[in-house]
Design a protein around this motif. Structure first.
Motif, PDB file in Angstrom:
ATOM      1  N   GLN A  66       3.464   1.408 -18.514  1.00  0.00           N
ATOM      2  CA  GLN A  66       3.604   2.127 -17.285  1.00  0.00           C
ATOM      3  C   GLN A  66       5.080   2.648 -17.027  1.00  0.00           C
ATOM      4  O   GLN A  66       5.454   3.452 -16.555  1.00  0.00           O
ATOM      5  CB  GLN A  66       3.077   1.634 -15.925  1.00  0.00           C
ATOM      6  CG  GLN A  66       3.191   2.181 -14.791  1.00  0.00           C
ATOM      7  CD  GLN A  66       2.384   1.437 -13.512  1.00  0.00           C
ATOM      8  OE1 GLN A  66       1.321   1.871 -13.366  1.00  0.00           O
ATOM      9  NE2 GLN A  66       2.856   0.422 -12.929  1.00  0.00           N
ATOM     10  N   ARG A  67       5.890   1.549 -16.918  1.00  0.00           N
ATOM     11  CA  ARG A  67       7.375   1.491 -16.898  1.00  0.00           C
ATOM     12  C   ARG A  67       7.893   2.645 -17.757  1.00  0.00           C
ATOM     13  O   ARG A  67       8.710   3.444 -17.352  1.00  0.00           O
ATOM     14  CB  ARG A  67       7.926   0.281 -17.133  1.00  0.00           C
ATOM     15  CG  ARG A  67       9.552   0.291 -16.815  1.00  0.00           C
ATOM     16  CD  ARG A  67      10.105  -1.027 -16.774  1.00  0.00           C
ATOM     17  NE  ARG A  67       9.632  -2.013 -15.871  1.00  0.00           N
ATOM     18  CZ  ARG A  67       9.238  -3.066 -16.344  1.00  0.00           C
ATOM     19  NH1 ARG A  67       9.678  -3.787 -17.456  1.00  0.00           N
ATOM     20  NH2 ARG A  67       8.888  -3.995 -15.654  1.00  0.00           N
ATOM     21  N   HIS A  72       2.606   6.035 -12.416  1.00  0.00           N
ATOM     22  CA  HIS A  72       2.082   4.722 -11.811  1.00  0.00           C
ATOM     23  C   HIS A  72       0.620   4.843 -11.936  1.00  0.00           C
ATOM     24  O   HIS A  72      -0.128   4.328 -10.866  1.00  0.00           O
ATOM     25  CB  HIS A  72       2.545   4.748 -10.526  1.00  0.00           C
ATOM     26  CG  HIS A  72       4.005   4.877 -10.062  1.00  0.00           C
ATOM     27  ND1 HIS A  72       4.725   5.858  -9.660  1.00  0.00           N
ATOM     28  CD2 HIS A  72       4.920   3.762 -10.170  1.00  0.00           C
ATOM     29  CE1 HIS A  72       6.021   5.501  -9.638  1.00  0.00           C
ATOM     30  NE2 HIS A  72       6.181   4.257  -9.902  1.00  0.00           N
ATOM     31  N   ALA A  75      -0.935   1.135 -11.597  1.00  0.00           N
ATOM     32  CA  ALA A  75      -0.730   0.674 -10.313  1.00  0.00           C
ATOM     33  C   ALA A  75      -1.644   1.423  -9.201  1.00  0.00           C
ATOM     34  O   ALA A  75      -2.257   0.937  -8.449  1.00  0.00           O
ATOM     35  CB  ALA A  75       0.642   0.870  -9.632  1.00  0.00           C
ATOM     36  N   ASN A  76      -1.745   2.786  -9.380  1.00  0.00           N
ATOM     37  CA  ASN A  76      -2.724   3.476  -8.750  1.00  0.00           C
ATOM     38  C   ASN A  76      -4.196   2.984  -8.867  1.00  0.00           C
ATOM     39  O   ASN A  76      -4.899   2.743  -7.717  1.00  0.00           O
ATOM     40  CB  ASN A  76      -2.544   4.995  -8.883  1.00  0.00           C
ATOM     41  CG  ASN A  76      -1.285   5.535  -8.226  1.00  0.00           C
ATOM     42  OD1 ASN A  76      -0.944   5.304  -7.016  1.00  0.00           O
ATOM     43  ND2 ASN A  76      -0.873   6.559  -9.043  1.00  0.00           N
ATOM     44  N   PHE A  86      -1.316   2.348  -3.751  1.00  0.00           N
ATOM     45  CA  PHE A  86       0.080   2.139  -4.204  1.00  0.00           C
ATOM     46  C   PHE A  86       1.096   3.232  -3.729  1.00  0.00           C
ATOM     47  O   PHE A  86       0.875   4.378  -4.017  1.00  0.00           O
ATOM     48  CB  PHE A  86       0.027   1.965  -5.573  1.00  0.00           C
ATOM     49  CG  PHE A  86       1.370   1.819  -6.256  1.00  0.00           C
ATOM     50  CD1 PHE A  86       2.050   0.490  -6.027  1.00  0.00           C
ATOM     51  CD2 PHE A  86       2.009   2.974  -6.754  1.00  0.00           C
ATOM     52  CE1 PHE A  86       3.277   0.534  -6.714  1.00  0.00           C
ATOM     53  CE2 PHE A  86       3.186   2.798  -7.386  1.00  0.00           C
ATOM     54  CZ  PHE A  86       3.933   1.537  -7.363  1.00  0.00           C
ATOM     55  N   PRO A  88       4.861   3.965  -4.184  1.00  0.00           N
ATOM     56  CA  PRO A  88       6.317   3.776  -5.032  1.00  0.00           C
ATOM     57  C   PRO A  88       7.374   3.948  -3.883  1.00  0.00           C
ATOM     58  O   PRO A  88       7.312   4.871  -3.189  1.00  0.00           O
ATOM     59  CB  PRO A  88       6.222   4.625  -6.046  1.00  0.00           C
ATOM     60  CG  PRO A  88       5.416   5.710  -5.705  1.00  0.00           C
ATOM     61  CD  PRO A  88       4.416   5.163  -4.789  1.00  0.00           C
ATOM     62  N   THR A 144       0.844   8.228   1.304  1.00  0.00           N
ATOM     63  CA  THR A 144       2.152   7.858   0.477  1.00  0.00           C
ATOM     64  C   THR A 144       3.401   8.303   1.074  1.00  0.00           C
ATOM     65  O   THR A 144       4.353   7.779   1.188  1.00  0.00           O
ATOM     66  CB  THR A 144       1.778   8.515  -0.749  1.00  0.00           C
ATOM     67  OG1 THR A 144       0.888   7.819  -1.513  1.00  0.00           O
ATOM     68  CG2 THR A 144       3.060   8.349  -1.728  1.00  0.00           C
ATOM     69  N   GLU A 148       6.492   6.634   2.598  1.00  0.00           N
ATOM     70  CA  GLU A 148       7.972   6.803   1.885  1.00  0.00           C
ATOM     71  C   GLU A 148       8.659   6.959   3.040  1.00  0.00           C
ATOM     72  O   GLU A 148       9.829   6.517   3.163  1.00  0.00           O
ATOM     73  CB  GLU A 148       8.016   8.040   0.831  1.00  0.00           C
ATOM     74  CG  GLU A 148       7.368   7.701  -0.348  1.00  0.00           C
ATOM     75  CD  GLU A 148       7.088   9.106  -1.246  1.00  0.00           C
ATOM     76  OE1 GLU A 148       7.508  10.266  -0.629  1.00  0.00           O
ATOM     77  OE2 GLU A 148       6.712   9.096  -1.977  1.00  0.00           O
TER      78      GLU A 148
END
Length: 162
Positions: A66-67, A72, A75-76, A86, A88, A144, A148
């Motif tokens: 993923q990185r 993502h 993570a999602n 999730f 970010p 999201t 943010e």
């Protein structure tokens, strides 16, 4: 096996396999790049992503890919199956005040799209499964964007905690 609790699922859930495969597809070199990153063979990856196989794909590998992919998907997927979303967090170093206001405008625009989807879905009195999926996606995007914005407001304008 018939007496197993409802929460007890397979060793490697299909939603996680799907997210890992999507992450690998997001790499420019696909499976060959993933194998290089993980220092394993492509067969080792495929074997660990087979449904019903006797091997599992290590979660650490999922996070490493993923990185590397910059997306993502894992993570999602984890957030969704956990009943959450999730978000970010934006890098506050790369943001100015205009960006903070822009994020709020984007959130409002996204809420509008969400509202339009809900209105269209309930027009006939029934929300169909495909409509629900679209509504959920629009809602996730709205949450999201709002998160943010809030994160940036707090990071920029709140006194830092020591």
């Amino acid at each position: 096996m018939g007496n197993e609790p409802k929460w007890k699922v397979e060793r490697q859930p299909s939603w996680l396999v799907k997210a890992v495969r999507k992450t690998i597809a997001g790499l420019a070199g696909g499976y060959s790049e993933a194998a290089e990153i993980l220092d394993v063979t492509e067969d080792a990856i495929h074997n660990r992503l087979r449904s019903g196989g006797d091997q599992i794909f290590p979660f650490g590998w999922s996070m490493l890919l993923q990185r590397a992919s910059g997306n993502h998907d894992v993570a999602n997927a984890v957030a969704k199956v956990s009943g959450g979303v999730f978000v970010p967090l934006p890098d506050v170093e790369l943001v100015d005040y205009g960006d903070i206001n822009q994020r709020l405008l984007e959130a409002i625009e996204q809420i509008t799209r969400y509202s339009q989807q809900v209105r269209a879905a309930i027009e006939d009195g029934v929300v169909e499964p495909h409509e629900r999926e679209v509504i959920d996606e629009e809602l996730h995007r709205a949450i999201t964007k709002l998160q943010e914005h809030t994160t940036l407001v707090y990071k920029v304008f709140c006194a830092s905690e020591k």
